[in-house]
Design a protein around this motif. Structure first.
Motif, PDB file in Angstrom:
ATOM      1  N   ARG A   4       0.848  -1.186   0.000  1.00  0.00           N
ATOM      2  CA  ARG A   4       0.000   0.000   0.000  1.00  0.00           C
ATOM      3  C   ARG A   4       0.885   1.238   0.000  1.00  0.00           C
ATOM      4  O   ARG A   4       1.834   1.329   0.757  1.00  0.00           O
ATOM      5  N   VAL A   5       0.551   2.186  -0.867  1.00  0.00           N
ATOM      6  CA  VAL A   5       1.321   3.417  -1.003  1.00  0.00           C
ATOM      7  C   VAL A   5       0.418   4.586  -0.642  1.00  0.00           C
ATOM      8  O   VAL A   5      -0.735   4.659  -1.072  1.00  0.00           O
ATOM      9  N   CYS A   6       0.947   5.497   0.140  1.00  0.00           N
ATOM     10  CA  CYS A   6       0.203   6.679   0.574  1.00  0.00           C
ATOM     11  C   CYS A   6       0.012   7.620  -0.615  1.00  0.00           C
ATOM     12  O   CYS A   6       0.971   8.019  -1.265  1.00  0.00           O
ATOM     13  N   ARG A   7      -1.227   7.990  -0.904  1.00  0.00           N
ATOM     14  CA  ARG A   7      -1.530   8.897  -2.005  1.00  0.00           C
ATOM     15  C   ARG A   7      -0.971  10.293  -1.748  1.00  0.00           C
ATOM     16  O   ARG A   7      -0.599  11.005  -2.665  1.00  0.00           O
ATOM     17  N   ALA A   8      -0.849  10.687  -0.484  1.00  0.00           N
ATOM     18  CA  ALA A   8      -0.389  12.037  -0.159  1.00  0.00           C
ATOM     19  C   ALA A   8       1.118  12.189  -0.269  1.00  0.00           C
ATOM     20  O   ALA A   8       1.601  13.189  -0.790  1.00  0.00           O
ATOM     21  N   CYS A   9       1.892  11.194   0.208  1.00  0.00           N
ATOM     22  CA  CYS A   9       3.349  11.354   0.252  1.00  0.00           C
ATOM     23  C   CYS A   9       4.104  10.366  -0.638  1.00  0.00           C
ATOM     24  O   CYS A   9       5.327  10.429  -0.715  1.00  0.00           O
ATOM     25  N   ASP A  10       3.399   9.454  -1.291  1.00  0.00           N
ATOM     26  CA  ASP A  10       3.994   8.453  -2.186  1.00  0.00           C
ATOM     27  C   ASP A  10       4.992   7.534  -1.492  1.00  0.00           C
ATOM     28  O   ASP A  10       5.878   6.984  -2.134  1.00  0.00           O
ATOM     29  N   GLU A  11       4.853   7.353  -0.193  1.00  0.00           N
ATOM     30  CA  GLU A  11       5.697   6.435   0.564  1.00  0.00           C
ATOM     31  C   GLU A  11       4.926   5.142   0.819  1.00  0.00           C
ATOM     32  O   GLU A  11       3.701   5.156   0.933  1.00  0.00           O
ATOM     33  N   VAL A  12       5.651   4.040   0.924  1.00  0.00           N
ATOM     34  CA  VAL A  12       5.028   2.762   1.239  1.00  0.00           C
ATOM     35  C   VAL A  12       4.517   2.803   2.676  1.00  0.00           C
ATOM     36  O   VAL A  12       5.202   3.299   3.579  1.00  0.00           O
ATOM     37  N   ILE A  13       3.321   2.291   2.892  1.00  0.00           N
ATOM     38  CA  ILE A  13       2.745   2.217   4.234  1.00  0.00           C
ATOM     39  C   ILE A  13       3.143   0.864   4.810  1.00  0.00           C
ATOM     40  O   ILE A  13       2.643  -0.173   4.380  1.00  0.00           O
ATOM     41  N   THR A  14       4.066   0.864   5.757  1.00  0.00           N
ATOM     42  CA  THR A  14       4.606  -0.387   6.289  1.00  0.00           C
ATOM     43  C   THR A  14       3.747  -0.974   7.400  1.00  0.00           C
ATOM     44  O   THR A  14       3.711  -2.190   7.571  1.00  0.00           O
ATOM     45  N   ASP A  15       3.043  -0.147   8.149  1.00  0.00           N
ATOM     46  CA  ASP A  15       2.198  -0.614   9.241  1.00  0.00           C
ATOM     47  C   ASP A  15       0.755  -0.695   8.748  1.00  0.00           C
ATOM     48  O   ASP A  15       0.140   0.332   8.451  1.00  0.00           O
ATOM     49  N   PRO A  16       0.187  -1.900   8.672  1.00  0.00           N
ATOM     50  CA  PRO A  16      -1.200  -2.025   8.182  1.00  0.00           C
ATOM     51  C   PRO A  16      -2.208  -1.253   9.028  1.00  0.00           C
ATOM     52  O   PRO A  16      -3.238  -0.820   8.518  1.00  0.00           O
ATOM     53  N   GLU A  17      -1.911  -1.038  10.297  1.00  0.00           N
ATOM     54  CA  GLU A  17      -2.813  -0.283  11.167  1.00  0.00           C
ATOM     55  C   GLU A  17      -2.799   1.210  10.835  1.00  0.00           C
ATOM     56  O   GLU A  17      -3.709   1.941  11.219  1.00  0.00           O
ATOM     57  N   ASP A  18      -1.771   1.665  10.139  1.00  0.00           N
ATOM     58  CA  ASP A  18      -1.635   3.083   9.788  1.00  0.00           C
ATOM     59  C   ASP A  18      -2.304   3.407   8.455  1.00  0.00           C
ATOM     60  O   ASP A  18      -2.455   4.569   8.102  1.00  0.00           O
ATOM     61  N   ALA A  19      -2.732   2.395   7.699  1.00  0.00           N
ATOM     62  CA  ALA A  19      -3.327   2.599   6.376  1.00  0.00           C
ATOM     63  C   ALA A  19      -4.827   2.827   6.486  1.00  0.00           C
ATOM     64  O   ALA A  19      -5.532   2.073   7.156  1.00  0.00           O
ATOM     65  N   VAL A  20      -5.298   3.885   5.846  1.00  0.00           N
ATOM     66  CA  VAL A  20      -6.738   4.139   5.770  1.00  0.00           C
ATOM     67  C   VAL A  20      -7.128   4.318   4.306  1.00  0.00           C
ATOM     68  O   VAL A  20      -6.370   4.863   3.515  1.00  0.00           O
ATOM     69  N   ILE A  21      -8.305   3.839   3.962  1.00  0.00           N
ATOM     70  CA  ILE A  21      -8.818   3.998   2.597  1.00  0.00           C
ATOM     71  C   ILE A  21      -9.394   5.403   2.477  1.00  0.00           C
ATOM     72  O   ILE A  21     -10.251   5.804   3.260  1.00  0.00           O
ATOM     73  N   VAL A  22      -8.893   6.162   1.512  1.00  0.00           N
ATOM     74  CA  VAL A  22      -9.384   7.530   1.328  1.00  0.00           C
ATOM     75  C   VAL A  22     -10.368   7.656   0.174  1.00  0.00           C
ATOM     76  O   VAL A  22     -11.148   8.595   0.127  1.00  0.00           O
ATOM     77  N   LEU A  23     -10.319   6.724  -0.780  1.00  0.00           N
ATOM     78  CA  LEU A  23     -11.297   6.718  -1.863  1.00  0.00           C
ATOM     79  C   LEU A  23     -11.179   5.406  -2.636  1.00  0.00           C
ATOM     80  O   LEU A  23     -10.255   4.633  -2.435  1.00  0.00           O
ATOM     81  N   HIS A  24     -12.154   5.160  -3.485  1.00  0.00           N
ATOM     82  CA  HIS A  24     -12.140   3.986  -4.367  1.00  0.00           C
ATOM     83  C   HIS A  24     -12.059   4.492  -5.798  1.00  0.00           C
ATOM     84  O   HIS A  24     -12.906   5.281  -6.226  1.00  0.00           O
ATOM     85  N   GLN A  25     -11.029   4.072  -6.504  1.00  0.00           N
ATOM     86  CA  GLN A  25     -10.821   4.494  -7.891  1.00  0.00           C
ATOM     87  C   GLN A  25     -11.464   3.455  -8.803  1.00  0.00           C
ATOM     88  O   GLN A  25     -11.122   2.284  -8.742  1.00  0.00           O
ATOM     89  N   HIS A  26     -12.405   3.886  -9.629  1.00  0.00           N
ATOM     90  CA  HIS A  26     -13.075   2.961 -10.543  1.00  0.00           C
ATOM     91  C   HIS A  26     -12.165   2.619 -11.710  1.00  0.00           C
ATOM     92  O   HIS A  26     -11.424   3.470 -12.204  1.00  0.00           O
ATOM     93  N   GLY A  27     -12.220   1.368 -12.153  1.00  0.00           N
ATOM     94  CA  GLY A  27     -11.433   0.932 -13.292  1.00  0.00           C
ATOM     95  C   GLY A  27     -12.251   0.948 -14.562  1.00  0.00           C
ATOM     96  O   GLY A  27     -13.475   0.848 -14.538  1.00  0.00           O
ATOM     97  N   MET A  28     -11.588   1.080 -15.687  1.00  0.00           N
ATOM     98  CA  MET A  28     -12.284   1.100 -16.973  1.00  0.00           C
ATOM     99  C   MET A  28     -12.737  -0.302 -17.385  1.00  0.00           C
ATOM    100  O   MET A  28     -13.745  -0.464 -18.047  1.00  0.00           O
TER     101      MET A  28
END
Length: 68
Positions: A4-28
């Motif tokens: 998981r990569v942070c959309r705000a800072c483009d860093e890998v999120i190493t702690d799963p507890e620190d990751a939050v879903i901010v939106l769902h991107q629809h696919g074509m």
């Protein structure tokens, strides 16, 4: 393991507890994907697509001008 990569800072999120879903991107051609951010960066993520905002603004202005 899902990376998981942070959309705000483009860093890998190493702690799963620190990751939050901010939106769902629809696919074509598929179901799409969830977009994550660090818990501290969640408020910094721009969830409005600038292209969609530009297009919808033009549509609304056009409708308004036709009524006038």
């Amino acid at each position: 393991m899902t990376v998981r990569v942070c959309r705000a800072c483009d860093e890998v999120i190493t702690d799963p507890e620190d990751a939050v879903i901010v939106l769902h991107q629809h696919g074509m051609s598929g179901p799409g994907w969830d977009v994550y951010a660090h818990r501290d960066h969640a408020d910094d993520v721009d969830v409005i697509d600038p292209d969609l905002l530009r297009i919808m603004t033009r549509v609304l202005v056009s409708r308004h001008l036709r009524r006038a």
